[in-house]
Design an enzyme around this catalytic site. Sequence first.
Site, short mmCIF file in Angstrom:
data_model
loop_
_atom_site.label_atom_id
_atom_site.label_comp_id
_atom_site.label_asym_id
_atom_site.label_seq_id
_atom_site.Cartn_x
_atom_site.Cartn_y
_atom_site.Cartn_z
N HIS A 69 -16.52 -10.49 -5.10
CA HIS A 69 -18.05 -10.07 -5.93
C HIS A 69 -18.05 -10.84 -6.95
O HIS A 69 -17.99 -10.13 -8.26
CB HIS A 69 -17.75 -8.51 -5.86
CG HIS A 69 -16.67 -7.84 -6.30
ND1 HIS A 69 -16.20 -8.18 -7.59
CD2 HIS A 69 -15.85 -6.84 -5.92
CE1 HIS A 69 -15.02 -7.36 -7.89
NE2 HIS A 69 -15.03 -6.60 -6.93
N HIS A 113 -7.21 3.66 -4.02
CA HIS A 113 -8.59 3.32 -4.40
C HIS A 113 -9.36 2.67 -2.99
O HIS A 113 -8.95 2.35 -1.96
CB HIS A 113 -8.36 2.00 -4.93
CG HIS A 113 -9.54 1.05 -5.56
ND1 HIS A 113 -10.76 1.69 -5.92
CD2 HIS A 113 -9.71 -0.02 -5.71
CE1 HIS A 113 -11.67 0.74 -6.15
NE2 HIS A 113 -10.98 -0.43 -6.21
N GLU A 153 -12.44 1.24 -2.61
CA GLU A 153 -13.02 -0.26 -2.38
C GLU A 153 -12.60 -0.84 -1.32
O GLU A 153 -11.47 -1.04 -0.88
CB GLU A 153 -12.89 -1.20 -3.65
CG GLU A 153 -13.69 -2.19 -3.74
CD GLU A 153 -14.04 -2.96 -5.02
OE1 GLU A 153 -13.09 -2.65 -6.06
OE2 GLU A 153 -14.65 -3.83 -4.99
N ASP A 171 -11.95 -3.39 -0.08
CA ASP A 171 -10.59 -4.47 0.11
C ASP A 171 -9.36 -3.74 0.50
O ASP A 171 -8.25 -4.40 0.80
CB ASP A 171 -10.56 -5.54 -1.04
CG ASP A 171 -10.51 -4.95 -2.17
OD1 ASP A 171 -11.25 -3.87 -2.53
OD2 ASP A 171 -9.96 -5.34 -3.34
N HIS A 231 -10.59 0.37 -11.60
CA HIS A 231 -11.87 0.32 -12.04
C HIS A 231 -13.22 1.06 -11.55
O HIS A 231 -14.24 0.70 -11.82
CB HIS A 231 -12.14 -1.35 -12.16
CG HIS A 231 -12.30 -1.76 -10.87
ND1 HIS A 231 -13.49 -2.69 -10.45
CD2 HIS A 231 -11.56 -1.61 -9.45
CE1 HIS A 231 -13.25 -2.98 -9.27
NE2 HIS A 231 -12.16 -2.43 -8.53
N ASP A 268 -5.25 -1.94 -8.28
CA ASP A 268 -5.82 -2.97 -8.84
C ASP A 268 -5.05 -3.36 -10.28
O ASP A 268 -5.31 -4.38 -10.53
CB ASP A 268 -7.49 -2.87 -9.05
CG ASP A 268 -8.28 -3.06 -7.63
OD1 ASP A 268 -7.79 -3.85 -6.72
OD2 ASP A 268 -9.44 -2.46 -7.65
N TYR A 311 -7.81 -12.18 -13.95
CA TYR A 311 -7.96 -10.90 -13.04
C TYR A 311 -8.59 -9.74 -14.03
O TYR A 311 -9.70 -9.19 -13.77
CB TYR A 311 -6.83 -10.31 -12.41
CG TYR A 311 -7.05 -9.32 -11.55
CD1 TYR A 311 -7.31 -9.29 -10.12
CD2 TYR A 311 -7.05 -7.97 -12.00
CE1 TYR A 311 -7.40 -8.31 -9.33
CE2 TYR A 311 -7.37 -7.02 -11.02
CZ TYR A 311 -7.34 -7.11 -9.74
OH TYR A 311 -7.69 -6.00 -9.01
N HIS A 334 -3.01 -6.56 -5.45
CA HIS A 334 -3.33 -7.86 -5.25
C HIS A 334 -2.35 -8.68 -5.86
O HIS A 334 -1.85 -8.33 -6.98
CB HIS A 334 -4.52 -8.47 -6.04
CG HIS A 334 -5.84 -7.66 -5.39
ND1 HIS A 334 -6.53 -7.91 -4.17
CD2 HIS A 334 -6.84 -6.47 -5.88
CE1 HIS A 334 -7.51 -7.02 -4.01
NE2 HIS A 334 -7.67 -6.54 -4.92
FE1 FEO Z 1 -11.30 -2.55 -6.87
FE2 FEO Z 1 -9.09 -4.63 -5.17
O1 FEO Z 1 -10.65 -3.47 -5.19
#
Ligand code: FEO
Length: 369
Positions: A21, A75, A77, A79, A142, A161, A189, A220
């Site tokens: 993104h 989370h 999101e 991913d 986030h 994250d 990051y 991640h």
């Molecule tokens: Fe907020 Fe790694 O997604």
Amino acid sequence: MKIKGDIYSVGVVDKDVRIFHGYATPIGTTYNSYLIIDEKITLVDLVKAPFAEELIANIKKIVPLEKIDNIICNHVEPDHSGAFPKIIPLCPNAKVYGTLACEKELHAYYPETKFEFQLVKQGDNLNTGKYNLNFCPMPMVHWPDSMSTYLVEEKLLFSNDAFGQHIGTGQHLEEEIELSILLDQAADYYANIVLPFGGQVERLLAQLANRPIQLICPSHGLIWSNSCGEIIARYQKWAAGEVNQAKVVIVYDTMWHTTEKMAALIAAEFRAKAMEVVSINLQIEHYSYAMTQLLDAKYVFVGSPTLNNQMLPSIAAFLCYMRGLRPKDRIGMAFGSYGWSGESITLVQEQLKAAGMELLESRKALWNI
Ligand code: FEO
């Protein structure tokens, strides 16, 4: 891969993703998922949709999916939740744990998927046998749903994250990489994902302050082991907005090299004042690299020639991205070349002002210098 005790890493490597993104990821990333084997079996976080089958295969090497009792969704999101519609039907006995925002978002993203949900709040505990999992919601680190989960007996934080890095090289543990590279990737990051949420990060760090932490397992990148204290200290510094008062980042694009020459002259001028200067040509570097450099820089100077009464699109993209990430208490300057109308300098200046920056006097050059 076993991490510690009966805790396994079952996530995947996405070595090919190059834009996340808007954020450049030149060495890819990972979507980490963790499996905890105990009397009750727990899966922590999922992966991006195209990697669902790989996640399923990784879990099956350790335990049949129908034996999973708990799925912690730190989370939503995609991913970290994209595999949800494929995983849930394979885990008929599993209850999903998350925040109120998590529940709403899961229903919004996956309306066809039926699941049992257990709402959790700050301090709630899930006992799985020999292990206890404490839930620590971290809203807006986030997303509204964001949460971390602390495994008490192993002093291990599943941080989602937070404390992540986009490193898709296939390495798992901090020991497998030079620490300076890992810290640089964590800074990259933070600058590109976490920067707007300093206050929320400070609240998270306050929540964690009384907990011993020996391992941080983010969603991640690599797992922090020896340097948990170091990365927490860096997060404290970044969240507090501490910057190098003697660092300048110059971000520019150029048409016929005049703005480039201006950038070089400005760099020389500030180096002569014993300041550290990092100069970034957006024809060569992605704007997310500029954000990484801006994480600890007091000054940001932005240069664009005028094209069709506008700034160059690369500069407009950088300014839009930077404003969204909301660096605070910076000092800006606009500069650029022009032939007849010269609007770009004013337009850049307006954007820097709108970003809340104090401004130095702008600089303009007609045709050439
Ligand atoms: Fe907020 Fe790694 O997604």
